[in-house]
Design a protein around this motif. Structure first.
Motif, mmCIF file in Angstrom:
data_model
loop_
_atom_site.group_PDB
_atom_site.id
_atom_site.type_symbol
_atom_site.label_atom_id
_atom_site.label_comp_id
_atom_site.label_asym_id
_atom_site.label_seq_id
_atom_site.Cartn_x
_atom_site.Cartn_y
_atom_site.Cartn_z
ATOM 1 N N THR A 6 0.729 -1.261 0.010
ATOM 2 C CA THR A 6 0.008 -0.097 -0.075
ATOM 3 C C THR A 6 0.904 1.132 0.041
ATOM 4 O O THR A 6 0.406 2.325 -0.618
ATOM 5 C CB THR A 6 -0.702 0.181 1.447
ATOM 6 N N GLU A 7 1.991 1.212 0.964
ATOM 7 C CA GLU A 7 2.699 2.390 0.789
ATOM 8 C C GLU A 7 3.522 2.847 -0.485
ATOM 9 O O GLU A 7 3.791 3.881 -0.647
ATOM 10 C CB GLU A 7 3.941 2.308 2.185
ATOM 11 N N ASP A 8 3.562 1.941 -1.439
ATOM 12 C CA ASP A 8 4.303 1.920 -2.562
ATOM 13 C C ASP A 8 3.545 2.980 -3.482
ATOM 14 O O ASP A 8 2.462 2.553 -3.705
ATOM 15 C CB ASP A 8 4.468 0.675 -3.259
ATOM 16 N N PRO A 9 4.263 4.000 -3.973
ATOM 17 C CA PRO A 9 3.503 5.095 -4.836
ATOM 18 C C PRO A 9 3.038 4.182 -6.017
ATOM 19 O O PRO A 9 2.024 4.647 -6.700
ATOM 20 C CB PRO A 9 4.748 5.862 -5.320
ATOM 21 N N ASP A 64 -0.919 3.718 -6.557
ATOM 22 C CA ASP A 64 -1.719 4.624 -6.778
ATOM 23 C C ASP A 64 -1.584 4.562 -8.515
ATOM 24 O O ASP A 64 -2.808 4.829 -9.271
ATOM 25 C CB ASP A 64 -1.336 5.998 -6.436
#
Lengths: 322, 297, 571
Positions: free
Chosen positions: C504-507, C510
Motif C-alpha cells: 500500500t505504501e508503494d507509490p 496509486d
C-alpha cells in the motif's frame, strides 16, 4: 440565495467594538436567551460542519485508510500537482466548463422563454395547466429520469425504434454510447427537468411589473411584441442579470448525480467532471488524499468566484447576493 | 394582466403558434411518463415493449403485482415518508429559528451567526471525516443519520431571513414589550407570518429528502433503513429487476411473462404517481415562497 | 385564510406522521419479541444437549454458543437475510454456532476503505482481493494465524498441502487464508457457439478467431431476428469494472485466443507486459473492432449489466459467447426450456470450442489454479481459535457440503444425511444435475443456505471422495465432460503471477489504479472506433498515457515479483 437590493438594511458592522468591555458583558447578559439559542446552534454547526473540516489536511498528506490523519506522511502539494499533470486534467476541466457552459447558454434562457410564452396565454385554465405540468419533472429524482432516458434513448429504445421504422437510420444511433451525444443529452435532460421550475421566478417577476407601464406603452403605440421587448423584458432584467451572475459563480458545479447515473465507459471522456472525478478517486478507489485535494481546489475556486460576483453585483449593480 | 396593446393579425397568429408550442412542451413532459404507464400495464412478452407508444397492447397487472409482492418498495416508501416528514419539520424549525435570530436587529451576534453558517455552504470536510464523525456519534445504521446532520441548511437560512427582514420590526417589538421571550415570539409571531416562505423551503427540503440516496448508501448500508430511492436505484439501474424475475421464474410460473422493461416501468409509476398527486396542492404555497426574492429584484 | 388552510394541512401531516410512527413502533417491538423468543428457545434446546459431544458432522459442539461473524462483500442485505435464515437456525441448533453473514449494498472496495478508516469491522472478512488484503496486513489489522493453524487447522493443512506455503510471507508468517483456492480440472472460460445453430450451419471450422467469427456470422445470418423481431448478434458482452490491473473475464478470454494469460503477455524470460502494451493485445482489439463495425457485436456490450445480457441471451439474440460459462448457461437454458417446452431439444445450448490465432501454439482461457480470494481475521477478533476451528471444519468432506450445498434433510434440501453420517443426494437431484441441468432448483439450494456460511471454503479442488462445495462438480453432465476434455490444454497455471500484490505504501499502487482506468477506458473506446486506424490510434494514445502514468514501472514490478515467485514455487 437571498436576493435583496436594499443594502441599507444590512446590519451595522462593528457595533460591538463601539462599546466598552463592561457594556459588552452587560449586553450579552441582556441577550442571554439569544445567546443560549445561539450556543446550541453553534454546537450543532461545530460538530457537523466545522469539526470534520480538519479532514482537509489529508489533501497535503498521503493518507492510507486505517491510519489516523496525524500518522499520515506529509507530501505537500503532491496531489495537486498530480492532478494538474494527469492526462485526465484537461478532459475534466473541459467537461466541467462545457457542461455548465451549455447549461448557462441553453438551460439559462429556457425558463425565461417558457415564462414569456406562458405569460402570453390568454385562457386562464390552459395557462394554469401548462404551468402545473411544467413543474412536474422537478419532483422526479435523477434515478427515475435516468431510467426514463435509458428506455427512450437506448440502442433499442423508443427513439431508435422510431428512427428505424421510418428508415431514417439503419443502424441504431448510440445516444448513450457515443461521447459526442453526451453534452447535448445532459443539457436537454437538465432543461427538461428544471425549465418549468425555473420559470416560476420569472413569472412572478413579470407579475410584479407595474400595470401603469403597460398603459403607458399602449399610449406610445407599442404592439404585442413591443410590449414584451420594451416593457416585460426590462421589467425582469434585474432578476435575469442576478441569476446569470449567480450561475457564473456556480460554473464549476456541472452536476454529479446525472453524470454518475447516465455516464459509462464509452462516454467517460465527455462526462467526467470535477465532482465525479473526486468521487471516483476519493471514495470508490480509496485514494482519499487525491480526492480531497481535487475537491479542495474546486471549493477554493468556487468561493472566490462567489465572493467576486457578490462584490461585483454589490458595487456595480447595487444588488447583494449574499 | 389586461391587454393594453392593439390586436393585429400577427398577434392572433402568435396565439395559435404559442398554443402549439406550449402543447408540444406539455407533450414532452407528459409523454415519457405516459409511455412508461402504458408499458407498465402491457404484457411485454405478448407485445414487445419497444412497440408500445400510447396504450398497452395486451393488458396485464402482473408487473405491479410482482413489484408489490417481491420487493421492499413499500418498506422503503415507509422509511422515505418518515424521513421526508420528520426531516422537513426538523429542518424548518431549526433553520427557521436560526434565521430569526440572525434578523433580530439588536442582537450583537447576528452577523457572526450568519457568517458561521454561510461558510458551511462552501466548505466541508469531505467524506471520510464526516463518516468517522457519524461513527463516533453512533449514527451509523440508524434512521437519525438522515435527520440530525440536515437540521440546519445555510441556504434555507438566507431564504427565510430575507423574508423575515421584510416584516415590520414593530411586530416583534410589540411582543417583546409584552414580555414574550424570543422563543415565544418565534413560535407565536414569526412562524405564522412566515408560512409562505416556510412552505417554499419545505418543498425544497422535502424534495431533497425524498430524492436522497447517497447518505443511505454510505451510512446505512446494512439495509435496515433503506429509503425508496436506494431500492429504486437497485431496481431501475442495477437491473436487480431481471435477477428477481430470473429467480422467480423457476419458482412460480405465474410471473413467467414479466420482462425487466415492464417491471422498471411499473416501479417508475409507483414512485412517481404519489408525487404527482400531492404536489399540486402545495403549488400555491411554494410559488409564493419562491417569489419572495424575485419580485423585489 | 391561507394560514388556516396551511394549518389544516399541517395537522393532517402530523396526524399521519403519528400514525406511521405508531405502526413502525409496533412493527419493531413485534419483531424484537419474535427474535427474543427465537433466541431463548434455541438457547434452551442448546442446554438440553449440553454435554460436549460430537455431532454427526464430526463437529465438536461447544458448550458456549460460538459466534462466527463475517463480512462477505456487496449483496442485497434483504436477500442475504432471507437466504441465511434457515442455515443460521440449523447451525445454532445442531452446532451451537451463531453464524452471521454481513453484506452491504455498496462496492466492496469502497466499504472496506470506510471500515479501515473507522475501525468498525467484524471479526472476519472474506472474498477480498489480494491487493485489498495486503492493505490490512500492512497496517496490522489482520491477525497472524500461524500458531492457530498449527493448533486447530489439521484438515486445512492436509488438504492444502504444499499449496498452503504460498499464503505465508517471506519470513514464514501466515496472515491470510483463501476461499475457492486450488487446482481445477474444469474449464470455466472459453469461446462458445450455440450448438443447434452451429450444426445447422454445417459445423464450420472455428479454429482461428477469423473462422470463429465467420461461423458466428453465418449462424446469425440464418437467424437474423428472434421471435419478437429483435436483431441477432454474433456476440455480446456486459459491463465489468475491474479494479485489478489485467482486465476482466472478456479481455482474458479473448486474449486467451492470442496466447495472453489473464490479460498479461508472458515473455520467454518471465517478464510480463500488460495486454494493451503487446502486439497480441492490439490484434485482439482490431479483431473485436471489426466485429463491432460489422454491426455483429451488440452495441450495448459496454453499458449493459450481466442481467440485461442474460435477458437478451434468453431471448435468443446471440449466436455465440466468449467468456465465463455459467452465465451463458444459467440464463439461456432456463429461458429456452421455458419458451420451447416440449419442443426444446438438448442441442439448444452454448457449447465450447477451441479458438486460437495463427502462430499461437496453445490458447490460454482459464487459469487452472487459483489463489482464490483472501480471508482474514481482523484485529477486532477476540477468539481466533473458534474461527480456525470452523475453517478447519469447512475443509472436511461433510463440512464443505454443509457450507456449499446448504442444510440437509429439509424441504428443498439438495442432500440428505443419516444418523450414521452417511450422505446422499436428495431425490431427483442427481438426475437433474446429470441429465436435465436446467431443472435444478438453484433457488431452493440458496434458500437452504448454500450461499451462506462459506468462509474459508474448501477450494475448487475436489476432496478425496470427489466432493466439493459445488454440488454439480462431481456430477457433470456429458456436455461439461466434453468441454473439459476438449479444452484440457487451454488450462494454465498462473498462481505465481496472480498472487503478486503491490504494498500500500508503494507509490506504484496509486499509479496502477490510474493505469487501470486508462486501460479499461481504452478497451471500450478502441473496439467502438470507426476504423482499424482509429482503433490503433486509441490504443497508441492509451499506451502513451499509461506510460506517462508509470506503466513501465508497474510492469517491471510485476515482472520481478513473478520471476521471484516462479523460482520459489515453479510456474
Amino acid at each position: 440565495m437571498l436576493l435583496k437590493t436594499n443594502t441599507k438594511k444590512l446590519p451595522v458592522i462593528g457595533y460591538v467594538e463601539k462599546h466598552t468591555k463592561k457594556k459588552m458583558w452587560k449586553r450579552i447578559i441582556n441577550e442571554r436567551e439569544l445567546w443560549i439559542i445561539s450556543i446550541i446552534l453553534l454546537v450543532w454547526v461545530g460538530i457537523f460542519a466545522y469539526y470534520p473540516m480538519y479532514g482537509v489536511i489529508i489533501a497535503f498528506k498521503k493518507y492510507i485508510p486505517g491510519q489516523s490523519f496525524s500518522q499520515a506522511q506529509w507530501v505537500g502539494l503532491k496531489y495537486f500537482i498530480q492532478f494538474f499533470n494527469s492526462n485526465q486534467f484537461p478532459l475534466v476541466i473541459r467537461n466541467t466548463l462545457a457542461i455548465s457552459g451549455l447549461n448557462l447558454l441553453f438551460g439559462f434562457p429556457a425558463p425565461i422563454i417558457l415564462a414569456l410564452l406562458i405569460n402570453e396565454v390568454r385562457r386562464k385554465y390552459w395557462k394554469r395547466f401548462v404551468q402545473t405540468v411544467s413543474y412536474v419533472p422537478h419532483f422526479i429524482s435523477w434515478v427515475v429520469v435516468a431510467s426514463l432516458i435509458f428506455s427512450f434513448l437506448g440502442n433499442e429504445g423508443l427513439v431508435n425504434t422510431i428512427l428505424q421504422s421510418l428508415n431514417i437510420t439503419t443502424k441504431s444511433v448510440g445516444f448513450l454510447n457515443e461521447g459526442k451525444y453526451f453534452w447535448g443529452m445532459i443539457t436537454a435532460a437538465n432543461i427538461w427537468k428544471e425549465a418549468g421550475w425555473g420559470s416560476i421566478i420569472y413569472l412572478s417577476a413579470i407579475a410584479g411589473i407595474d400595470e401603469e407601464l403597460y398603459q403607458a406603452g399602449a399610449v406610445d403605440g407599442l404592439g404585442r411584441l413591443g410590449t414584451v421587448w420594451h416593457i416585460i423584458l426590462p421589467g425582469i432584467s434585474g432578476t435575469i442579470v442576478l441569476l446569470w451572475i449567480l450561475g457564473i459563480g456556480d460554473i464549476l458545479n456541472a452536476g454529479f448525480e446525472q453524470q454518475l447515473l447516465l455516464g459509462n465507459d464509452l462516454t467517460r471522456d465527455y462526462y467526467e467532471v470535477i465532482d465525479t472525478f473526486a468521487y471516483k478517486y476519493g471514495v470508490q478507489r480509496g485514494i482519499y488524499s487525491y480526492g480531497t485535494a481535487v475537491s479542495l481546489m474546486k471549493g477554493v475556486i468556487s468561493v472566490s468566484l462567489v465572493f467576486f460576483t457578490n462584490w461585483f453585483t454589490r458595487k456595480k449593480l447595487d444588488i447583494a447576493a449574499l | 394582466m389586461r391587454n393594453y396593446y392593439k390586436e393585429g393579425p400577427a398577434s392572433k397568429l402568435f396565439d395559435v403558434f404559442n398554443t402549439i408550442i406550449l402543447a408540444l412542451i406539455v407533450f414532452l413532459v407528459v409523454y415519457p411518463l405516459w409511455n412508461q404507464l402504458a408499458i407498465s400495464f402491457n404484457n411485454n412478452n405478448v407485445a414487445a415493449s419497444r412497440n408500445i407508444y400510447f396504450y398497452p397492447k395486451a393488458f396485464t397487472l402482473t408487473n405491479y403485482e410482482f413489484v408489490f409482492t417481491n420487493s421492499s418498495i413499500l418498506e422503503g416508501a415507509k422509511v422515505s415518508f418518515l424521513r421526508v416528514i420528520i426531516g422537513t419539520a426538523g429542518t424548518l424549525l431549526c433553520t427557521g429559528l436560526l434565521a430569526y435570530i440572525t434578523t433580530i436587529r439588536n442582537f450583537s451576534g447576528r452577523k457572526f451567526m450568519r457568517r458561521v453558517f454561510v461558510i458551511t455552504m462552501y466548505f466541508s470536510g469531505g467524506l471520510i471525516p464526516t463518516y468517522l464523525l457519524m461513527v463516533q456519534l453512533k449514527l451509523i445504521n440508524t434512521f437519525w443519520v438522515y435527520i440530525v446532520p440536515n437540521l440546519i441548511n445555510a441556504y434555507f437560512m438566507l431564504l427565510i431571513a430575507s423574508f423575515i427582514q421584510n416584516i415590520p420590526e414593530s411586530m416583534f417589538e410589540a411582543a417583546r414589550m409584552d414580555g414574550a421571550s424570543e422563543l415565544q415570539i418565534y413560535f407565536k409571531t414569526v412562524l405564522p407570518i412566515c408560512i409562505p416562505v416556510f412552505s417554499a423551503v419545505a418543498v425544497y427540503a422535502a424534495v431533497g429528502h425524498w430524492n436522497a440516496w447517497f447518505d443511505c448508501m454510505i451510512y446505512n448500508a446494512d439495509g435496515k433503513w433503506d429509503t425508496l430511492q436506494i431500492i429504486l436505484r437497485r431496481l431501475l439501474l442495477e437491473q436487480e429487476a431481471f435477477q428477481k424475475i430470473h429467480n422467480e421464474l423457476i419458482a412460480a410460473s405465474k410471473f413467467r411473462n414479466l420482462t425487466s422493461e415492464g417491471l422498471r416501468a411499473a416501479t417508475t409509476m409507483i414512485v412517481t404517481v404519489p408525487i404527482l398527486c400531492i404536489y399540486p396542492f402545495f403549488q400555491k404555497y411554494f410559488i409564493s415562497g419562491i417569489t419572495i426574492g424575485a419580485v423585489k429584484g | 385564510m391561507e394560514v388556516t388552510k396551511m394549518k389544516r394541512i399541517l395537522t393532517l401531516i402530523v396526524a399521519v406522521l403519528l400514525l406511521v410512527t405508531a405502526t413502525a413502533g409496533c412493527g419493531t417491538t413485534a419483531s424484537n419479541n419474535q427474535s427474543d423468543a427465537g433466541a431463548s428457545s434455541a438457547a434452551s434446546s442448546a442446554t438440553a444437549s449440553t454435554p460436549a459431544n460430537t455431532n454427526i458432522f464430526g463437529w465438536a459442539v461447544p458448550e458456549k454458543a460460538m459466534e462466527i461473524t463475517y463480512y462477505a462483500g456487496q449483496d442485497n442485505p434483504d436477500t442475504n437475510a432471507e437466504n441465511c435464515e434457515a442455515k443460521a437456525a440449523y447451525l445454532l441448533k445442531n452446532f451451537n454456532v451463531k453464524l452471521t453473514k454481513i453484506v452491504y449494498d455498496d462496492d466492496m472496495e469502497q466499504r472496506l476503505n470506510l471500515m479501515l478508516s473507522s475501525g468498525g469491522y467484524p471479526d472476519c472478512i472474506v472474498g477480498m482481493s489480494w491487493q485489498e488484503a495486503q492493505k490490512w496486513v500492512d497496517q496490522g489489522r489482520a491477525l497472524e494465524l500461524t500458531s492457530y493453524i498449527d493448533a486447530y487447522g489439521s484438515n486445512i493443512k492436509s488438504r492444502m498441502g504444499d499449496y498452503l506455503k504460498r499464503y505465508y510471507t517471506d519470513d514464514g508468517k501466515l496472515y491470510t487464508l483463501a476461499s475457492f483456492w486450488g487446482l481445477t480440472t474444469f474449464v470455466s472460460y472459453a469461446p462458445e457457439v450455440r450448438n443447434d445453430w452451429y450444426t445447422e450451419a454445417g459445423s464450420p471450422d472455428v479454429s482461428t478467431p477469423e473462422a470463429y467469427y465467420a461461423a458466428l456470422k453465418k449462424m446469425a445470418a440464418a437467424h437474423p431476428e428472434n421471435s419478437s423481431g429483435d436483431k441477432t448478434y454474433a456476440l455480446g458482452m456486459w459491463k465489468i469494472s475491474s479494479s485489478r490491473l489485467g482486465g476482466n473475464s472478456f479481455i482474458n478470454t479473448f486474449g486467451g485466443m492470442y496466447g495472453l494469460k489473464s490479460g498479461w503477455k508472458v515473455n520467454s524470460d518471465n517478464s510480463v507486459n500488460l495486454w494493451i502494451n503487446s502486439p497480441e493485445g492490439v490484434k485482439m482489439l482490431d479483431y473485436l473492432n471489426q466485429i463491432y463495425r460489422d454491426g455483429m457485436l451488440d452495441p450495448d456490450s459496454f453499458t449493459m449489466s450481466i442481467d440485461e445480457w442474460g435477458a437478451k441471451a434468453g431471448n435468443e439474440r446471440y449466436a455465440g459467447f466468449v467468456g465465463s460459462h455459467w452465465p451463458a448457461n444459467s440464463y439461456s437454458l432456463t429461458a429456452w426450456k421455458n419458451k420451447y417446452g416440449a419442443d426444446y431439444n438438448e442441442n439448444m445450448r452454448y457449447v465450447y470450442v477451441d479458438v486460437k490465432a495463427s502462430g499461437v501454439a496453445q490458447s490460454a482461457f482459464s487459469p487452472s489454479n487459483s489463489m482464490g480470494s483472501a480471508v482474514i481475521l481482523t484485529n477486532n477478533c477476540k477468539s481466533p481459535e473458534n474461527y480456525m476451528k470452523w475453517f478447519d471444519f469447512e475443509n472436511t468432506d461433510l463440512g464443505s457440503k454443509l457450507a456449499g450445498w446448504g442444510i440437509p434433510n429439509e424441504k428443498g434440501s439438495v442432500w440428505t444425511l443419516d444418523e450414521n453420517g452417511k450422505w446422499a443426494y436428495a431425490e431427483g437431484v442427481e438426475d437433474q444435475l446429470v441429465n436435465n441441468i436446467g431443472d435444478f432448483d438453484y433457488d431452493a439450494e440458496t434458500k437452504a443456505g448454500g450461499e451462506c456460511g462459506m468462509l474459508m471454503t474448501a477450494g475448487v479442488e475436489p476432496m478425496a471422495g470427489g466432493g466439493n462445495v459445488w454440488i454439480n462438480l462431481g456430477l457433470e453432465d456429458k456436455w461439461a465432460q466434453a468441454k473439459d476434455k476438449l479444452l484440457k490444454d487451454s488450462l494454465f497455471d498462473f498462481t505465481s503471477f496472480l498472487s503478486v500484490t503491490i504494498p500500500t505504501e508503494d507509490p506504484l499502487s496509486d499509479k496502477s489504479t490510474e493505469i487501470n482506468d486508462i486501460v479499461n477506458n481504452a478497451w471500450a473506446k478502441a473496439i467502438t472506433a470507426k476504423s482499424t486506424e482509429a482503433c490503433d490510434a486509441v490504443i497508441a494514445e492509451a499506451v502513451s498515457s499509461a506510460n506517462s502514468a508509470g506503466l513501465a514501472d508497474v510492469e517491471k514490478y510485476y515482472s520481478t515479483q513473478y520471476q521471484k515467485n516462479v523460482s520459489k514455487y515453479g510456474k
